[in-house]
Design a protein around this motif. Structure first.
Motif, PDB file in Angstrom:
ATOM      1  N   LEU A  12       6.749   0.088   4.026  1.00  0.00           N
ATOM      2  CA  LEU A  12       5.597  -0.784   3.803  1.00  0.00           C
ATOM      3  C   LEU A  12       4.358   0.034   3.456  1.00  0.00           C
ATOM      4  N   LEU A  13       4.117   1.095   4.225  1.00  0.00           N
ATOM      5  CA  LEU A  13       2.910   1.894   4.012  1.00  0.00           C
ATOM      6  C   LEU A  13       2.987   2.806   2.791  1.00  0.00           C
ATOM      7  N   CYS A  14       4.152   3.384   2.550  1.00  0.00           N
ATOM      8  CA  CYS A  14       4.258   4.421   1.514  1.00  0.00           C
ATOM      9  C   CYS A  14       4.819   3.935   0.177  1.00  0.00           C
TER      10      CYS A  14
ATOM     11  N   LEU B 236       2.328   0.224  -4.369  1.00  0.00           N
ATOM     12  CA  LEU B 236       2.695  -0.616  -5.500  1.00  0.00           C
ATOM     13  C   LEU B 236       1.746  -1.802  -5.638  1.00  0.00           C
ATOM     14  N   LYS B 237       1.299  -2.327  -4.525  1.00  0.00           N
ATOM     15  CA  LYS B 237       0.370  -3.460  -4.572  1.00  0.00           C
ATOM     16  C   LYS B 237      -0.964  -3.056  -5.183  1.00  0.00           C
ATOM     17  N   TYR B 238      -1.505  -1.950  -4.730  1.00  0.00           N
ATOM     18  CA  TYR B 238      -2.859  -1.581  -5.145  1.00  0.00           C
ATOM     19  C   TYR B 238      -2.915  -0.729  -6.416  1.00  0.00           C
ATOM     20  N   TRP B 239      -1.903   0.066  -6.687  1.00  0.00           N
ATOM     21  CA  TRP B 239      -1.939   0.942  -7.855  1.00  0.00           C
ATOM     22  C   TRP B 239      -1.189   0.369  -9.052  1.00  0.00           C
ATOM     23  N   ALA B 240      -0.180  -0.476  -8.789  1.00  0.00           N
ATOM     24  CA  ALA B 240       0.614  -1.019  -9.892  1.00  0.00           C
ATOM     25  C   ALA B 240       0.498  -2.537  -9.996  1.00  0.00           C
TER      26      ALA B 240
END
Length: 98
Positions: free
Chosen positions: A23-25, A30-34
């Motif tokens: 979840l963290l890594c 993926l949520k914030y960068w992609a």
């Protein structure tokens, strides 16, 4: 491993720890960068289920092994810290071998 309450707690703790790291890594980047928030929803839901199972297994071990409140509190707090359940597993492995 599944024959004892501590064995079940160790197994669920390890799986829960892996889901937390994913979840963290993986999901959060993926949520914030992609811009792919679906992975947070999927992994987050799975992690929530595993966390609930961890708490239930912890309560079962507390009752079965008659652990002190402090020991249960430390085990609970370890589940809130990334990699904490893996350190808990090392501690529980020693107890299970006794």
């Amino acid at each position: 491993m599944f024959k004892t309450t501590v064995g079940r707690l160790r197994f669920i703790g390890n799986i829960e720890g892996i889901s937390y790291i994913l979840l963290l890594c993986v999901a959060m980047p993926l949520k914030y960068w992609a811009d792919m928030p679906i992975y947070v929803a999927i992994v987050g839901a799975l992690h929530g289920l595993l966390f609930t199972l961890f708490i239930l297994a912890l309560l079962h071990a507390w009752i079965d092994r008659r652990w002190s409140f402090l020991r249960v509190l430390i085990a609970f707090l370890s589940s809130l810290v990334p990699l904490g359940t893996f350190f808990l597993d090392a501690n529980l492995r020693k107890e299970e071998s006794r």
